[in-house]
Design a protein around this motif. Structure first.
Motif, PDB file in Angstrom:
ATOM      1  N   ARG A  53      -5.043 -14.355   4.440  1.00 27.89           N
ATOM      2  CA  ARG A  53      -6.234 -14.776   5.528  1.00 27.89           C
ATOM      3  C   ARG A  53      -7.163 -15.854   4.848  1.00 27.89           C
ATOM      4  NH1 ARG A  53      -3.313 -11.322   7.708  1.00 27.89           N
ATOM      5  NH2 ARG A  53      -4.007  -9.468   8.309  1.00 27.89           N
ATOM      6  N   GLY A  54      -6.853 -16.217   3.646  1.00 29.51           N
ATOM      7  CA  GLY A  54      -7.695 -17.066   2.998  1.00 29.51           C
ATOM      8  C   GLY A  54      -8.335 -16.504   1.645  1.00 29.51           C
ATOM      9  N   SER A  55      -8.576 -17.264   0.818  1.00 30.36           N
ATOM     10  CA  SER A  55      -9.346 -16.588  -0.576  1.00 30.36           C
ATOM     11  C   SER A  55     -10.601 -16.126  -0.012  1.00 30.36           C
ATOM     12  CB  SER A  55      -9.278 -17.686  -1.393  1.00 30.36           C
ATOM     13  OG  SER A  55     -10.127 -18.968  -1.204  1.00 30.36           O
ATOM     14  N   GLN A  56     -11.571 -16.490   0.892  1.00 28.28           N
ATOM     15  CA  GLN A  56     -12.696 -16.229   1.094  1.00 28.28           C
ATOM     16  C   GLN A  56     -12.869 -14.901   1.745  1.00 28.28           C
ATOM     17  OE1 GLN A  56     -15.318 -17.545  -0.577  1.00 28.28           O
ATOM     18  NE2 GLN A  56     -13.764 -18.763  -1.249  1.00 28.28           N
ATOM     19  N   TYR A  57     -11.570 -14.390   2.301  1.00 23.51           N
ATOM     20  CA  TYR A  57     -11.497 -13.330   3.072  1.00 23.51           C
ATOM     21  C   TYR A  57     -12.132 -11.941   2.659  1.00 23.51           C
ATOM     22  CZ  TYR A  57      -9.373  -9.945   6.593  1.00 23.51           C
ATOM     23  OH  TYR A  57      -9.222  -8.673   7.381  1.00 23.51           O
ATOM     24  N   ASN A  58     -13.072 -11.215   3.011  1.00 23.07           N
ATOM     25  CA  ASN A  58     -13.335 -10.038   2.783  1.00 23.07           C
ATOM     26  C   ASN A  58     -12.398  -8.866   3.031  1.00 23.07           C
ATOM     27  OD1 ASN A  58     -14.488  -7.517   2.020  1.00 23.07           O
ATOM     28  ND2 ASN A  58     -16.611  -7.821   2.881  1.00 23.07           N
ATOM     29  N   THR A  59     -11.497  -8.325   2.300  1.00 24.36           N
ATOM     30  CA  THR A  59     -10.133  -7.494   2.279  1.00 24.36           C
ATOM     31  C   THR A  59     -10.797  -6.054   2.438  1.00 24.36           C
ATOM     32  OG1 THR A  59      -9.955  -6.974   0.177  1.00 24.36           O
ATOM     33  CG2 THR A  59      -8.791  -9.163   1.132  1.00 24.36           C
ATOM     34  N   THR A  60     -11.894  -5.706   1.975  1.00 25.65           N
ATOM     35  CA  THR A  60     -12.215  -4.118   2.083  1.00 25.65           C
ATOM     36  C   THR A  60     -12.171  -3.742   3.353  1.00 25.65           C
ATOM     37  OG1 THR A  60     -13.910  -4.902   0.568  1.00 25.65           O
ATOM     38  CG2 THR A  60     -14.114  -2.623   1.490  1.00 25.65           C
ATOM     39  N   ARG A  61     -12.509  -3.987   4.524  1.00 25.20           N
ATOM     40  CA  ARG A  61     -12.529  -3.152   5.671  1.00 25.20           C
ATOM     41  C   ARG A  61     -11.062  -3.179   6.116  1.00 25.20           C
ATOM     42  NH1 ARG A  61     -16.485  -3.528  10.916  1.00 25.20           N
ATOM     43  NH2 ARG A  61     -15.455  -1.583  11.862  1.00 25.20           N
ATOM     44  N   GLU A  62     -10.171  -3.904   6.013  1.00 21.96           N
ATOM     45  CA  GLU A  62      -8.769  -4.052   6.597  1.00 21.96           C
ATOM     46  C   GLU A  62      -8.075  -3.090   5.576  1.00 21.96           C
ATOM     47  OE1 GLU A  62      -5.300  -6.883   8.253  1.00 21.96           O
ATOM     48  OE2 GLU A  62      -7.149  -7.814   7.506  1.00 21.96           O
ATOM     49  N   LEU A  63      -7.934  -3.379   4.424  1.00 23.20           N
ATOM     50  CA  LEU A  63      -7.460  -2.326   3.296  1.00 23.20           C
ATOM     51  C   LEU A  63      -7.666  -0.826   3.611  1.00 23.20           C
ATOM     52  CD1 LEU A  63      -7.537  -4.426  -0.153  1.00 23.20           C
ATOM     53  CD2 LEU A  63      -5.643  -3.890   1.256  1.00 23.20           C
ATOM     54  N   HIS A  64      -8.917  -0.724   3.716  1.00 26.46           N
ATOM     55  CA  HIS A  64      -9.442   0.657   4.193  1.00 26.46           C
ATOM     56  C   HIS A  64      -8.788   1.304   5.311  1.00 26.46           C
ATOM     57  CE1 HIS A  64     -11.578   4.287   3.726  1.00 26.46           C
ATOM     58  NE2 HIS A  64     -12.329   4.121   5.116  1.00 26.46           N
ATOM     59  N   SER A  65      -8.787   0.439   6.250  1.00 26.14           N
ATOM     60  CA  SER A  65      -8.091   0.994   7.776  1.00 26.14           C
ATOM     61  C   SER A  65      -6.781   1.233   7.406  1.00 26.14           C
ATOM     62  CB  SER A  65      -8.246  -0.113   8.746  1.00 26.14           C
ATOM     63  OG  SER A  65      -7.670   0.129   9.909  1.00 26.14           O
ATOM     64  N   LEU A  66      -6.015   0.440   7.056  1.00 23.84           N
ATOM     65  CA  LEU A  66      -4.453   0.369   6.629  1.00 23.84           C
ATOM     66  C   LEU A  66      -4.314   1.727   5.567  1.00 23.84           C
ATOM     67  CD1 LEU A  66      -3.326  -3.119   5.950  1.00 23.84           C
ATOM     68  CD2 LEU A  66      -3.030  -1.685   7.978  1.00 23.84           C
ATOM     69  N   GLN A  67      -5.072   1.695   4.749  1.00 22.13           N
ATOM     70  CA  GLN A  67      -4.787   2.904   3.664  1.00 22.13           C
ATOM     71  C   GLN A  67      -5.008   4.283   4.486  1.00 22.13           C
ATOM     72  OE1 GLN A  67      -3.838   2.980   0.105  1.00 22.13           O
ATOM     73  NE2 GLN A  67      -3.331   4.635   1.145  1.00 22.13           N
ATOM     74  N   LEU A  70       0.818  -1.417   0.167  1.00 25.25           N
ATOM     75  CA  LEU A  70      -0.081  -0.033  -0.040  1.00 25.25           C
ATOM     76  C   LEU A  70       0.818   1.341  -0.097  1.00 25.25           C
ATOM     77  CD1 LEU A  70      -2.846  -0.909   2.296  1.00 25.25           C
ATOM     78  CD2 LEU A  70      -3.293  -0.630  -0.150  1.00 25.25           C
ATOM     79  N   LYS A  71       1.773   1.272   0.697  1.00 23.88           N
ATOM     80  CA  LYS A  71       2.855   2.303   0.704  1.00 23.88           C
ATOM     81  C   LYS A  71       3.284   2.712  -0.486  1.00 23.88           C
ATOM     82  CE  LYS A  71       6.019   3.128   3.770  1.00 23.88           C
ATOM     83  NZ  LYS A  71       6.957   2.673   4.687  1.00 23.88           N
ATOM     84  N   LYS A  72       3.619   1.644  -1.360  1.00 24.36           N
ATOM     85  CA  LYS A  72       4.195   1.851  -2.867  1.00 24.36           C
ATOM     86  C   LYS A  72       2.870   2.087  -3.828  1.00 24.36           C
ATOM     87  CE  LYS A  72       8.402   1.393  -1.980  1.00 24.36           C
ATOM     88  NZ  LYS A  72       9.270   2.502  -2.168  1.00 24.36           N
ATOM     89  N   GLY A  73       1.735   1.987  -3.290  1.00 27.01           N
ATOM     90  CA  GLY A  73       0.398   2.255  -4.231  1.00 27.01           C
ATOM     91  C   GLY A  73       0.037   1.151  -5.090  1.00 27.01           C
ATOM     92  N   LEU A  74       0.227  -0.255  -4.264  1.00 27.66           N
ATOM     93  CA  LEU A  74       0.063  -1.205  -5.325  1.00 27.66           C
ATOM     94  C   LEU A  74      -1.240  -1.923  -4.412  1.00 27.66           C
ATOM     95  CD1 LEU A  74       3.783  -2.377  -5.616  1.00 27.66           C
ATOM     96  CD2 LEU A  74       2.116  -1.490  -7.317  1.00 27.66           C
ATOM     97  N   ARG A  75      -2.257  -1.313  -4.604  1.00 29.82           N
ATOM     98  CA  ARG A  75      -3.520  -1.817  -3.852  1.00 29.82           C
ATOM     99  C   ARG A  75      -3.904  -3.145  -4.338  1.00 29.82           C
ATOM    100  NH1 ARG A  75      -7.218   0.761  -0.555  1.00 29.82           N
ATOM    101  NH2 ARG A  75      -9.288  -0.466  -0.684  1.00 29.82           N
ATOM    102  N   SER A  76      -3.920  -3.518  -5.531  1.00 33.08           N
ATOM    103  CA  SER A  76      -4.470  -4.566  -6.031  1.00 33.08           C
ATOM    104  C   SER A  76      -3.482  -5.937  -5.603  1.00 33.08           C
ATOM    105  CB  SER A  76      -4.642  -4.846  -7.617  1.00 33.08           C
ATOM    106  OG  SER A  76      -3.293  -4.378  -8.123  1.00 33.08           O
TER     107      SER A  76
END
Length: 463
Positions: free
Chosen positions: A219-233, A203-209
């Motif tokens: 976390r596993g392929s079924q993990y919903n990353t949205t909230r954790e990514l948003h918090s880190l960002q 994320l620091k390098k701007g590589l969100r995908s």
């Protein structure tokens, strides 16, 4: 992190990939621990002029062979954080296999003491960089609920690496020890090669995908990353806003507070006297009249560290960091007071024959309680409390300070005992451990179960 109820439970995913990635990463720490432990079995062989090896050393040269490791660690720690910020945590860790391999290769072929000096210096550089980057990597891949347990694996694998060398040293030849340790960095590269980069770095390098892919891997392929990514960002964005230099970033309240905690814990870790107790454990046992062989003493010391670190891993995310630090500091202070009292009676000529096992028990209990608190937690909390935008540089500073103090404390031990006596030296370190208790109580914050953003908010003084 999403709460543990309803559909959120499904969103949590699996913790197994985090454990596997941590195990692979800490194989590098295992390799570094072997470098620390090497001097205990190897130096007596080097000093034995009748041994059949191609190089021998005087006691003074052995002292430098042991001490150059700390000097190398100081050199390696300083740039390691910046290297991890530029190349990434994963690539930097893979590159660290090179100095470790080179160090063991030089030890194996060394025909002169100067080559051994160079080998230990290079090995120390790899050790210092390892101590800087691995806690950073683990803190950035772990969920809040298991971050303490996973971070404690750093100290566990360091102790396992030390015990590995102790055990080989008791039964193997000088060259066999080197061969057995050379394979460790190769194992690390093989098992860590496919591990993910940390989502924080991506994320620091701007590589969100790519950060999202990393989280799904961890976390596993079924993990919903949205909230954790948003918090880190959000945390990264908040830290970068208005900051144009390292000096300005360090001027924030949370950054200054985090650095005080990181540096303070490194100071009390080393000034607890741990390296003196470990390096001179066999001499302490001899001075106390123990009949245990030196090789058995070192193995007992290494085994005590491993077992107590396992206990710490179980407790750290349940009891919390502060209570373990407090118990550790209190217990170490008491053990050092007991050692000081024993040697005070012995040095003034009192009969201590009935107390022969007292110093042995004090040393073992001291090491057990060090490894529960002040062993793993200072390394772990540097990765937890330091803000992401200055974590690389400040972690390097903290680790460099740690190894500088390790060198100074170890080298000054003989001078301290000559000036203060055995009892006075142990009383001094007991007092420092008592100060460590005060620091743990009134300065260190509790990070158990908190997200990295929540930790930064607390350091900044926000409710």
């Amino acid at each position: 992190m999403l709460p543990k109820n309803g559909t959120a439970r499904h969103a949590e995913g699996s913790k197994t990939p985090q454990y596997l990635a941590t195990l692979a990463a800490t194989m590098l720490v295992f390799s570094a621990g072997a470098i620390i432990g090497w001097s205990a079995p190897a130096l007596p062989i080097l000093e034995d002029q009748n041994s059949t090896i191609s190089v021998h050393a005087t006691p003074d040269q052995s002292s430098w062979i042991g001490s150059l490791l700390a000097i190398g660690a100081f050199i390696g720690a300083l740039p390691a954080g910046s290297l991890a910020d530029k190349l990434g945590r994963k690539m930097s860790m893979l590159l660290l296999a090179v100095p470790l391999l080179l160090s063991w290769g030089l030890i194996f072929i060394a025909g002169s003491v100067n080559l051994l000096y160079l080998a230990r210096l290079i090995g120390g550089i790899g050790l210092g960089a390892t101590c800087t980057i691995i806690p950073m990597y683990i803190a950035e891949i772990a969920e809040d609920s298991v971050r303490g347990t996973l971070s404690s694996s750093f100290q566990l694998m360091l102790c396992c690496g030390i015990l590995y060398t102790y055990a080989f040293g008791a039964v193997a030849s000088y060259y066999s020890i080197a061969i057995a340790c050379t394979i460790l960095p190769l194992i690390f590269v093989a098992v860590f090669f496919r591990a993910p980069e940390t989502p924080v770095y991506l994320l620091k390098k701007g590589l969100r995908s790519q950060a999202e892919m990393s989280l799904k891997t961890l976390r596993g392929s079924q993990y919903n990353t949205t909230r954790e990514l948003h918090s880190l960002q959000n945390e990264l964005t908040k830290q970068s806003q208005g900051q144009t230099s390292f000096a300005k970033a360090l001027n924030r309240r949370e950054a200054k507070y985090a650095l005080i905690i990181s540096l303070g814990m490194m100071v009390f870790q080393q000034f607890s006297g741990i390296n003196i107790v470990i390096f001179y454990s066999s001499k302490i046992f001899d001075a106390a009249g123990s009949t245990l062989k030196a090789e058995l003493c070192t193995i007992l010391v290494g085994l005590a560290q491993v077992l107590s670190t396992l206990v710490s891993m179980v407790l750290i995310d349940r009891a919390g960091r502060k209570i373990l630090l407090q118990v550790s500091a209190t217990s170490m202070s008491i053990c050092l007071l007991v050692l000081g009292y024993y040697f005070m009676k012995k040095d003034r000529g009192d009969d201590v024959s009935s107390m022969g096992m007292v110093p042995v028990a004090a040393v073992i209990i001291y090491i057990l309680l060090f490894a529960i608190g002040f062993g793993p937690i200072p390394w772990m909390m540097s990765g937890e409390v330091l803000p992401a935008d200055i974590k690389g540089v400040c972690t390097g500073i903290a680790v460099s300070l740690n190894w500088t103090l390790a060198f100074l404390v170890t080298f000054s031990f003989q001078m301290l005992t000559s000036t203060l006596g055995n009892s006075g030296t142990y009383f001094l370190f007991a007092g420092i451990c008592a100060c460590g208790l005060l620091f743990s109580t009134f300065v260190v914050i509790e990070t158990k179960g908190k997200s990295l953003q929540e930790i930064q908010d607390e350091l900044a003084g926000k409710a």
